[in-house]
Design a protein around this motif. Structure first.
Motif, PDB file in Angstrom:
ATOM      1  N   ALA A   1       0.833  -1.205   0.000  1.00 17.15           N
ATOM      2  CA  ALA A   1       0.000   0.000   0.000  1.00 17.15           C
ATOM      3  C   ALA A   1       0.871   1.259   0.000  1.00 17.15           C
ATOM      4  CB  ALA A   1      -0.928  -0.010   1.207  1.00 17.15           C
ATOM      5  N   SER A   2       1.976   1.220   0.726  1.00 17.65           N
ATOM      6  CA  SER A   2       2.887   2.370   0.759  1.00 17.65           C
ATOM      7  C   SER A   2       3.511   2.610  -0.605  1.00 17.65           C
ATOM      8  CB  SER A   2       3.986   2.142   1.798  1.00 17.65           C
ATOM      9  OG  SER A   2       3.453   1.964   3.088  1.00 17.65           O
ATOM     10  N   GLN A   3       3.897   1.541  -1.260  1.00 13.71           N
ATOM     11  CA  GLN A   3       4.483   1.662  -2.597  1.00 13.71           C
ATOM     12  C   GLN A   3       3.465   2.230  -3.584  1.00 13.71           C
ATOM     13  OE1 GLN A   3       7.478   1.519  -3.421  1.00 13.71           O
ATOM     14  NE2 GLN A   3       8.597  -0.006  -2.239  1.00 13.71           N
TER      15      GLN A   3
ATOM     16  N   PRO B   1       5.514  10.477  -5.800  1.00 14.38           N
ATOM     17  CA  PRO B   1       6.878  10.007  -5.506  1.00 14.38           C
ATOM     18  C   PRO B   1       7.631  10.835  -4.459  1.00 14.38           C
ATOM     19  CG  PRO B   1       6.463  10.009  -7.864  1.00 14.38           C
ATOM     20  CD  PRO B   1       5.305  10.719  -7.234  1.00 14.38           C
ATOM     21  N   ARG B   2       7.163  12.056  -4.174  1.00 15.63           N
ATOM     22  CA  ARG B   2       7.859  12.899  -3.193  1.00 15.63           C
ATOM     23  C   ARG B   2       7.125  12.950  -1.856  1.00 15.63           C
ATOM     24  NH1 ARG B   2      10.603  17.911  -6.196  1.00 15.63           N
ATOM     25  NH2 ARG B   2      10.635  18.555  -4.021  1.00 15.63           N
TER      26      ARG B   2
ATOM     27  N   ALA C   1       5.008   8.579   2.974  1.00 17.94           N
ATOM     28  CA  ALA C   1       5.138   7.245   2.379  1.00 17.94           C
ATOM     29  C   ALA C   1       6.574   6.749   2.499  1.00 17.94           C
ATOM     30  CB  ALA C   1       4.702   7.288   0.916  1.00 17.94           C
ATOM     31  N   LEU C   2       7.532   7.643   2.286  1.00 17.80           N
ATOM     32  CA  LEU C   2       8.941   7.279   2.417  1.00 17.80           C
ATOM     33  C   LEU C   2       9.268   6.873   3.852  1.00 17.80           C
ATOM     34  CD1 LEU C   2      10.453  10.157   0.253  1.00 17.80           C
ATOM     35  CD2 LEU C   2      10.481   7.721  -0.333  1.00 17.80           C
ATOM     36  N   MET C   3       8.742   7.634   4.805  1.00 21.57           N
ATOM     37  CA  MET C   3       8.994   7.321   6.213  1.00 21.57           C
ATOM     38  C   MET C   3       8.399   5.971   6.587  1.00 21.57           C
ATOM     39  SD  MET C   3      10.240   8.043   9.163  1.00 21.57           S
ATOM     40  CE  MET C   3      10.744   9.766   9.084  1.00 21.57           C
ATOM     41  N   LEU C   4       7.188   5.706   6.113  1.00 23.33           N
ATOM     42  CA  LEU C   4       6.552   4.435   6.437  1.00 23.33           C
ATOM     43  C   LEU C   4       7.311   3.263   5.823  1.00 23.33           C
ATOM     44  CD1 LEU C   4       4.328   2.991   7.888  1.00 23.33           C
ATOM     45  CD2 LEU C   4       2.804   3.443   5.952  1.00 23.33           C
TER      46      LEU C   4
END
Length: 249
Positions: free
Chosen positions: A35-37, A44-45, A49-52
């Motif tokens: 789901a995060s991907q 993309p920024r 989502a990056l942190m998760l």
């Protein structure tokens, strides 16, 4: 008035991200990552989502991947010192201690007593056998309430190499019951107690010495000799008997 909810791609992004957080909280890491991907593919920024994704990788002990996501997060949120600490820790856990140290140094330049950064610095310096700095930064971390066993191990081991036997005994003695009998710190503790003349404490520690290798035999032979010098005859005899049993076997 209520703020308008995001529409179009943004609404899909936030829906996927919310779903990912729920799945992560339920420890369904595979679906949380998926789901995060999907949220990241829509934006993309998106730092959340990056942190998760970094946290999911960390839980999975994929520290190299975690570090990559933390680094991407910092590209978009460069002032987040807490994330820089997480990045440094991921790098350390991945075996990249010099890279981790660079981030710790950046934090310590601004906040010299930051406990986690001092922990990272101490661990990195210990890897480099820089015992003076390892000991210094371990002490600062502990003084600032970073009390994990591994930082106390660094404080005690670095003190031992610096021949600060009182400090070594102070940090290593409480860890003795937590560490395997063959752990190097157990021998550091015995030698420190011997150097300090704490014979009663030492003899309690080696009530039943485990002698399984030639190195064990050599260490305990030297220890028994030193015990005899201190008048601890009974304990020295136990070590000698254990040694003889191994040799005869």
């Amino acid at each position: 008035t209520l703020a308008k909810q995001p529409t179009g791609a943004s609404s899909k992004e936030y829906a996927q991200l919310s779903k990912a957080y729920v799945l992560f909280s339920e420890a369904d890491l595979e679906k949380a990552e998926q789901a995060s991907q999907e949220a990241l593919s829509l934006a993309p920024r998106n730092p959340e989502a990056l942190m998760l994704l970094a946290n999911i990788a960390g839980v999975n002990k994929e520290y190299k991947i975690a570090a990559e996501y933390f680094e991407k997060y910092l590209n978009y949120q460069p002032m987040m010192r807490s994330t820089q600490i997480l990045l440094a820790n991921a790098l350390l856990l991945d075996g990249q201690h010099l890279e981790a140290e660079k981030h710790a140094d950046a934090i310590l330049t601004a906040i010299s007593n930051q406990p986690f950064a001092n922990y990272i610095k101490a661990m990195a310096r210990m890897q480099e056998k820089d015992y003076e700095l390892a000991n210094k930064h371990a002490e600062i971390a502990i003084q600032n309430k970073f009390n994990q066993p591994n930082i106390k191990l660094v404080a005690g081991a670095s003190a031992f190499y610096l021949k600060k036997f009182e400090q070594a005994n102070y940090y290593l003695e409480p860890l003795a019951d937590l560490l395997p009998a063959e752990h190097f710190a157990q021998r550091m503790l015995l030698v420190s107690q011997l150097e300090l003349g704490l014979i009663e404490d030492l003899t309690d520690s080696v009530e039943n010495p485990e002698i399984n290798t030639e190195n064990d035999a050599q260490f305990y032979s030297a220890l028994s000799y030193r015990l005899l010098q201190h008048g601890a005859t009974e304990q020295a005899k136990k070590i000698i008997q254990a040694n003889d049993a191994v040799n005869s076997g």
